[in-house]
Design a protein around this motif. Sequence first.
Motif, PDB file in Angstrom:
ATOM      1  N   ALA A  61       0.825  -1.207   0.000  1.00 27.33           N
ATOM      2  CA  ALA A  61       0.000   0.000   0.000  1.00 27.33           C
ATOM      3  C   ALA A  61       0.862   1.261   0.000  1.00 27.33           C
ATOM      4  N   ALA A  62       1.932   1.271   0.799  1.00 22.68           N
ATOM      5  CA  ALA A  62       2.817   2.441   0.844  1.00 22.68           C
ATOM      6  C   ALA A  62       3.454   2.692  -0.514  1.00 22.68           C
ATOM      7  N   ALA A  63       3.867   1.622  -1.187  1.00 21.12           N
ATOM      8  CA  ALA A  63       4.465   1.771  -2.510  1.00 21.12           C
ATOM      9  C   ALA A  63       3.452   2.341  -3.499  1.00 21.12           C
ATOM     10  N   ALA A  64       2.216   1.866  -3.438  1.00 26.78           N
ATOM     11  CA  ALA A  64       1.167   2.370  -4.326  1.00 26.78           C
ATOM     12  C   ALA A  64       0.870   3.841  -4.039  1.00 26.78           C
ATOM     13  N   TYR A  65       0.879   4.210  -2.760  1.00 24.89           N
ATOM     14  CA  TYR A  65       0.607   5.599  -2.389  1.00 24.89           C
ATOM     15  C   TYR A  65       1.688   6.527  -2.934  1.00 24.89           C
ATOM     16  N   CYS A  66       2.932   6.088  -2.867  1.00 29.10           N
ATOM     17  CA  CYS A  66       4.036   6.914  -3.359  1.00 29.10           C
ATOM     18  C   CYS A  66       3.958   7.125  -4.870  1.00 29.10           C
ATOM     19  N   GLU A  67       3.390   6.170  -5.583  1.00 20.69           N
ATOM     20  CA  GLU A  67       3.278   6.308  -7.038  1.00 20.69           C
ATOM     21  C   GLU A  67       2.383   7.476  -7.420  1.00 20.69           C
ATOM     22  N   THR A  68       1.328   7.702  -6.643  1.00 23.63           N
ATOM     23  CA  THR A  68       0.410   8.803  -6.942  1.00 23.63           C
ATOM     24  C   THR A  68       0.660  10.030  -6.068  1.00 23.63           C
ATOM     25  N   HIS A  69       1.546   9.908  -5.096  1.00 25.19           N
ATOM     26  CA  HIS A  69       1.931  11.023  -4.233  1.00 25.19           C
ATOM     27  C   HIS A  69       3.463  11.053  -4.176  1.00 25.19           C
ATOM     28  N   PRO A  70       4.111  11.414  -5.262  1.00 28.00           N
ATOM     29  CA  PRO A  70       5.580  11.283  -5.355  1.00 28.00           C
ATOM     30  C   PRO A  70       6.356  12.154  -4.385  1.00 28.00           C
ATOM     31  N   TRP A  71       5.706  13.113  -3.754  1.00 29.93           N
ATOM     32  CA  TRP A  71       6.389  13.925  -2.755  1.00 29.93           C
ATOM     33  C   TRP A  71       6.433  13.245  -1.384  1.00 29.93           C
ATOM     34  N   VAL A  72       5.771  12.092  -1.285  1.00 26.42           N
ATOM     35  CA  VAL A  72       5.712  11.362  -0.013  1.00 26.42           C
ATOM     36  C   VAL A  72       6.648  10.161  -0.053  1.00 26.42           C
ATOM     37  N   THR A  73       7.403   9.977   0.997  1.00 33.35           N
ATOM     38  CA  THR A  73       8.184   8.756   1.203  1.00 33.35           C
ATOM     39  C   THR A  73       7.849   8.227   2.591  1.00 33.35           C
ATOM     40  N   PHE A  74       8.242   6.981   2.832  1.00 31.04           N
ATOM     41  CA  PHE A  74       7.962   6.347   4.115  1.00 31.04           C
ATOM     42  C   PHE A  74       9.257   5.904   4.773  1.00 31.04           C
ATOM     43  N   ALA A  75       9.391   6.235   6.044  1.00 37.22           N
ATOM     44  CA  ALA A  75      10.487   5.672   6.830  1.00 37.22           C
ATOM     45  C   ALA A  75      10.208   4.179   6.993  1.00 37.22           C
ATOM     46  N   ASP A  76      11.190   3.449   7.486  1.00 36.15           N
ATOM     47  CA  ASP A  76      10.987   2.010   7.684  1.00 36.15           C
ATOM     48  C   ASP A  76       9.825   1.791   8.645  1.00 36.15           C
ATOM     49  N   SER A  77       8.737   1.234   8.114  1.00 37.85           N
ATOM     50  CA  SER A  77       7.557   1.010   8.942  1.00 37.85           C
ATOM     51  C   SER A  77       7.857  -0.017  10.035  1.00 37.85           C
ATOM     52  N   GLN A  78       7.265   0.194  11.193  1.00 38.21           N
ATOM     53  CA  GLN A  78       7.460  -0.714  12.318  1.00 38.21           C
ATOM     54  C   GLN A  78       6.271  -1.661  12.394  1.00 38.21           C
ATOM     55  N   TYR A  79       6.527  -2.958  12.227  1.00 39.18           N
ATOM     56  CA  TYR A  79       5.473  -3.963  12.266  1.00 39.18           C
ATOM     57  C   TYR A  79       5.648  -4.815  13.523  1.00 39.18           C
ATOM     58  N   LEU A  80       4.967  -4.417  14.576  1.00 34.37           N
ATOM     59  CA  LEU A  80       5.063  -5.108  15.853  1.00 34.37           C
ATOM     60  C   LEU A  80       3.650  -5.386  16.360  1.00 34.37           C
ATOM     61  N   SER A  81       3.568  -6.009  17.510  1.00 36.33           N
ATOM     62  CA  SER A  81       2.242  -6.212  18.091  1.00 36.33           C
ATOM     63  C   SER A  81       1.660  -4.848  18.458  1.00 36.33           C
ATOM     64  N   SER A  82       0.337  -4.797  18.528  1.00 35.19           N
ATOM     65  CA  SER A  82      -0.338  -3.529  18.821  1.00 35.19           C
ATOM     66  C   SER A  82       0.072  -2.978  20.182  1.00 35.19           C
ATOM     67  N   GLY A  83       0.234  -3.867  21.171  1.00 34.79           N
ATOM     68  CA  GLY A  83       0.654  -3.428  22.489  1.00 34.79           C
ATOM     69  C   GLY A  83       2.070  -2.888  22.502  1.00 34.79           C
ATOM     70  N   ASN A  84       2.961  -3.531  21.767  1.00 36.93           N
ATOM     71  CA  ASN A  84       4.337  -3.069  21.711  1.00 36.93           C
ATOM     72  C   ASN A  84       4.436  -1.725  21.003  1.00 36.93           C
ATOM     73  N   LEU A  85       3.615  -1.535  19.976  1.00 37.02           N
ATOM     74  CA  LEU A  85       3.592  -0.240  19.291  1.00 37.02           C
ATOM     75  C   LEU A  85       3.155   0.856  20.260  1.00 37.02           C
ATOM     76  N   ASN A  86       2.136   0.581  21.048  1.00 42.61           N
ATOM     77  CA  ASN A  86       1.699   1.548  22.061  1.00 42.61           C
ATOM     78  C   ASN A  86       2.814   1.846  23.052  1.00 42.61           C
ATOM     79  N   ALA A  87       3.499   0.785  23.482  1.00 42.11           N
ATOM     80  CA  ALA A  87       4.575   0.958  24.460  1.00 42.11           C
ATOM     81  C   ALA A  87       5.687   1.836  23.894  1.00 42.11           C
ATOM     82  N   GLN A  88       6.005   1.636  22.614  1.00 38.32           N
ATOM     83  CA  GLN A  88       7.051   2.455  22.000  1.00 38.32           C
ATOM     84  C   GLN A  88       6.630   3.912  21.908  1.00 38.32           C
ATOM     85  N   LEU A  89       5.378   4.154  21.531  1.00 38.25           N
ATOM     86  CA  LEU A  89       4.895   5.532  21.481  1.00 38.25           C
ATOM     87  C   LEU A  89       4.896   6.156  22.869  1.00 38.25           C
TER      88      LEU A  89
END
Length: 327
Positions: free
Chosen positions: A108-136
């Motif tokens: 999805a991020a790659a597709a979004y960048c194709e139509t929004h070329p001014w947007v890039t994505f940092a390395d997305s973090q794919y963790l459990s939902s609880g761990n993501l909350n803990a990191q935030l």
Amino acid sequence: MGRLSRVGGRRAPHVASGLAGDLGAHDGAGQGVCRGVPKRASGENASRTRFLRKMRHAAVVAASVVALAFALSMCACAGTGTSTPSGGESVRLQVFAANSLTEAMDEAAAAYCETHPWVTFADSQYLSSGNLNAQLYAGSYADVLISASSDMMDVAQENGLVEPDSRVNLFTNDLVVVRRKGSDIAISSLEDVVSGSYTVAIGDESVPAGNYACQALYSVGAYTSETGRGGFFVGISPYLDSSVGNVCWHVAAGDVDLGIVYGSDAYRFDEVEIIYEIPENLTQKIVYPAAVCSISDKPDAAAEFIEWCQTSLTARSIWQKWGFIVI
């Protein structure tokens, strides 16, 4: 709605012949990708399955064609002039997303960048939902949070980690039992899973898929808490892992006989196949909410990406392709 009646796109999960019917810590990233063709159920059910799969496939292909045509027309209108928004600045977004979204969100991020070329994505973090909350909560930076649990998004909201007005539900999932591909294990109920005849792996209490699994086990007296958290196992000692993806790997490696995972995981792992779909009334509804993170210094761009994930035909076809049920 059952998995066999909602398959769309070019991919299909591995479903064993004769089919009967993440609140947490780490959810490891970079899991395997399904490339094969699933085994199919036999008899009348198989015929219905193939018919419905073809219908869903045609619908998603049509949607993809429309989306592609729209994207091309937009590019044509834009010409060679502006490759950035009116502000003239490029945007780099950081996404925190549940592990079960690894492959789908990358696409999805790659597709979004194709139509929004001014947007890039940092390395997305794919963790459990609880761990993501803990990191935030610990101060990590992110623009977008996508959870595999309404409860965990509630926690994020209660702790001021996301902007409440930006919260939307993107899609849903279902819960299934998988076995190693080619195994001859056959079950027809959750009672079979907890009978003591098989070793089982599920996510631990920090993983939404594990919470949903425990809710289902509660219905057959194998767990003591209806919420799927804070209880004890009864008559079963499952292997617990902090990643729903790792649960699939344990099944694939033969470490355990069965795993309770998301239906979409059968789209990402070639080495496992579905042998039982857990009735949806045995768990809380498995919803994936998204929201703009309070710490984001690009809230407008983050909100625009979330809106695209929710409404774009391209995005919706990607979610369907990877086994999610769009809302």
